[in-house]
Structure formats: structure tokens, C-alpha cells
Write a protein that holds these residues in place. Sequence first.
Motif, mmCIF file in Angstrom:
data_model
loop_
_atom_site.group_PDB
_atom_site.id
_atom_site.type_symbol
_atom_site.label_atom_id
_atom_site.label_comp_id
_atom_site.label_asym_id
_atom_site.label_seq_id
_atom_site.Cartn_x
_atom_site.Cartn_y
_atom_site.Cartn_z
ATOM 1 N N ARG A 83 58.357 15.200 -8.610
ATOM 2 C CA ARG A 83 58.442 16.648 -8.712
ATOM 3 C C ARG A 83 57.236 17.230 -7.981
ATOM 4 N NH1 ARG A 83 60.480 18.034 -14.843
ATOM 5 N NH2 ARG A 83 62.536 17.079 -14.613
ATOM 6 N N GLN A 84 57.344 18.474 -7.594
ATOM 7 C CA GLN A 84 56.282 19.140 -6.839
ATOM 8 C C GLN A 84 54.931 19.034 -7.539
ATOM 9 O OE1 GLN A 84 57.167 20.913 -3.886
ATOM 10 N NE2 GLN A 84 54.995 21.161 -3.438
ATOM 11 N N ASP A 85 54.922 19.139 -8.867
ATOM 12 C CA ASP A 85 53.663 19.099 -9.628
ATOM 13 C C ASP A 85 53.264 17.680 -10.052
ATOM 14 O OD1 ASP A 85 55.512 18.546 -11.625
ATOM 15 O OD2 ASP A 85 54.965 20.253 -12.893
ATOM 16 N N GLY A 86 54.036 16.677 -9.629
ATOM 17 C CA GLY A 86 53.719 15.295 -9.966
ATOM 18 C C GLY A 86 53.994 14.930 -11.412
ATOM 19 N N SER A 87 54.701 15.788 -12.131
ATOM 20 C CA SER A 87 54.937 15.531 -13.563
ATOM 21 C C SER A 87 55.947 14.407 -13.798
ATOM 22 C CB SER A 87 55.402 16.805 -14.265
ATOM 23 O OG SER A 87 56.624 17.264 -13.713
ATOM 24 N N ARG A 88 56.880 14.212 -12.871
ATOM 25 C CA ARG A 88 57.826 13.103 -12.926
ATOM 26 C C ARG A 88 57.742 12.413 -11.574
ATOM 27 N NH1 ARG A 88 57.297 15.636 -16.760
ATOM 28 N NH2 ARG A 88 58.763 16.364 -18.297
ATOM 29 N N TRP A 89 57.895 11.088 -11.577
ATOM 30 C CA TRP A 89 57.672 10.347 -10.335
ATOM 31 C C TRP A 89 58.382 9.004 -10.349
ATOM 32 C CZ3 TRP A 89 55.338 6.222 -12.551
ATOM 33 C CH2 TRP A 89 54.550 6.456 -13.693
ATOM 34 N N SER A 90 58.541 8.467 -9.147
ATOM 35 C CA SER A 90 59.100 7.128 -8.966
ATOM 36 C C SER A 90 58.217 6.380 -7.977
ATOM 37 C CB SER A 90 60.530 7.195 -8.420
ATOM 38 O OG SER A 90 61.384 7.843 -9.339
ATOM 39 N N ILE A 91 57.997 5.109 -8.250
ATOM 40 C CA ILE A 91 57.145 4.266 -7.413
ATOM 41 C C ILE A 91 57.900 2.983 -7.093
ATOM 42 C CG2 ILE A 91 55.010 2.881 -7.356
ATOM 43 C CD1 ILE A 91 53.750 5.033 -9.186
ATOM 44 N N GLU A 129 47.255 17.228 -7.719
ATOM 45 C CA GLU A 129 47.143 17.247 -6.258
ATOM 46 C C GLU A 129 46.692 15.890 -5.735
ATOM 47 O OE1 GLU A 129 44.601 20.561 -5.315
ATOM 48 O OE2 GLU A 129 46.105 22.019 -5.987
ATOM 49 N N LYS A 130 45.760 15.257 -6.431
ATOM 50 C CA LYS A 130 45.321 13.916 -6.033
ATOM 51 C C LYS A 130 46.483 12.931 -6.157
ATOM 52 C CE LYS A 130 40.402 14.128 -7.078
ATOM 53 N NZ LYS A 130 39.314 13.509 -7.843
ATOM 54 N N PHE A 131 47.214 12.999 -7.265
ATOM 55 C CA PHE A 131 48.352 12.114 -7.472
ATOM 56 C C PHE A 131 49.390 12.296 -6.369
ATOM 57 C CE2 PHE A 131 52.563 11.160 -9.200
ATOM 58 C CZ PHE A 131 52.375 9.842 -9.578
ATOM 59 N N MET A 132 49.666 13.527 -6.006
ATOM 60 C CA MET A 132 50.662 13.796 -4.961
ATOM 61 C C MET A 132 50.157 13.381 -3.582
ATOM 62 S SD MET A 132 53.393 14.644 -6.411
ATOM 63 C CE MET A 132 54.356 15.253 -5.030
ATOM 64 N N GLY A 133 48.893 13.044 -3.476
ATOM 65 C CA GLY A 133 48.333 12.533 -2.233
ATOM 66 C C GLY A 133 48.507 11.036 -2.066
ATOM 67 N N LEU A 134 49.139 10.376 -3.044
ATOM 68 C CA LEU A 134 49.389 8.933 -2.926
ATOM 69 C C LEU A 134 50.236 8.635 -1.696
ATOM 70 C CD1 LEU A 134 50.227 7.920 -6.612
ATOM 71 C CD2 LEU A 134 48.257 7.177 -5.257
#
Length: 143
Positions: A83-91, A129-134
Motif C-alpha cells: 500500500r502507498q503508506d507501507g501498512s500492508r506489503w508483500s515480499i 517512507e524508509k520502508f517504502m524505499g526497500l
Amino acid sequence: MSTVYEGQVIWSQIDANMHLRHSAYADFAAQARIAMLDSLGLDFKSFQKLRIGPILFREELQYLREVSINDTVKIHSVLTKARQDGSRWSIRHEVFRGDGTKAAVILVDGAWIDIAQRKLATLPQELSEKFMGLPKAEEFTLE
């Protein structure tokens, strides 16, 4: 580009068939995620202070090749969806043996949980923001 975690296969990770046991793959992937988060400043002390931690909804492993004792594994990790805010994610984690052979692919879907309230949460904006920079997969998508 991906983040890379490297580890050695030890005796306690071997099963009766003399190769890396199924749950050890998940353990390596979890350690790769923790190392990746730590590199962003999202270490356990930060999580304790925020009272937030990562949680998984799904973990899928595809085994491709055997891994033996004393082998070294390298886990390449990329963000595949968020999600845009990094609240949900897949790796996606790709596990490679020491000889460079891809041994497994591990897909996880996760989020953040407020440890005190036991409810899903979001990271503070700076950490989000740091997380979304992965590093992101070529097929990365925003939800």
C-alpha cells in the motif's frame, strides 16, 4: 536490486533426509526480513518503543533444490507489493545455495500490528517512507 542476507546451514536445521528441513527455509526468510528492516533503522528497540511489530498473513514456499549441511545460503529479498503508506506489503525471498543454484522461493504477505491493542497499525510517516524505499521487484505494484 535486492537486499541480501547470507547464512550457513547448521546441524539443527537438517531433517531426517539429510537436507535443510522445511521450516528452516521460513526461518532464513524471517531472518532476512529482520536484517532488512534493521538496515532501515527498524530494529527490535524501535519496535518496542513504537509497540508495533511485523505480522504475516501468508507464507508460501516453493522448494526447487536440496540444500545440505554446511552449505551457505543467500537470500535475495524484494518488495513485490505494498500500500502507498507501507501498512500492508508483500515480499519475495529467493534462496540460493552456495554454488549459486536457486533452491527456493518464499512469498510472504504481511502488515504491522499494534502489540498493545492487538490491531493492525501503520508505521510513523518517517519509518513508512524508509520502508517504502526497500528494493522493489520489477513487477512491484502499489495497492
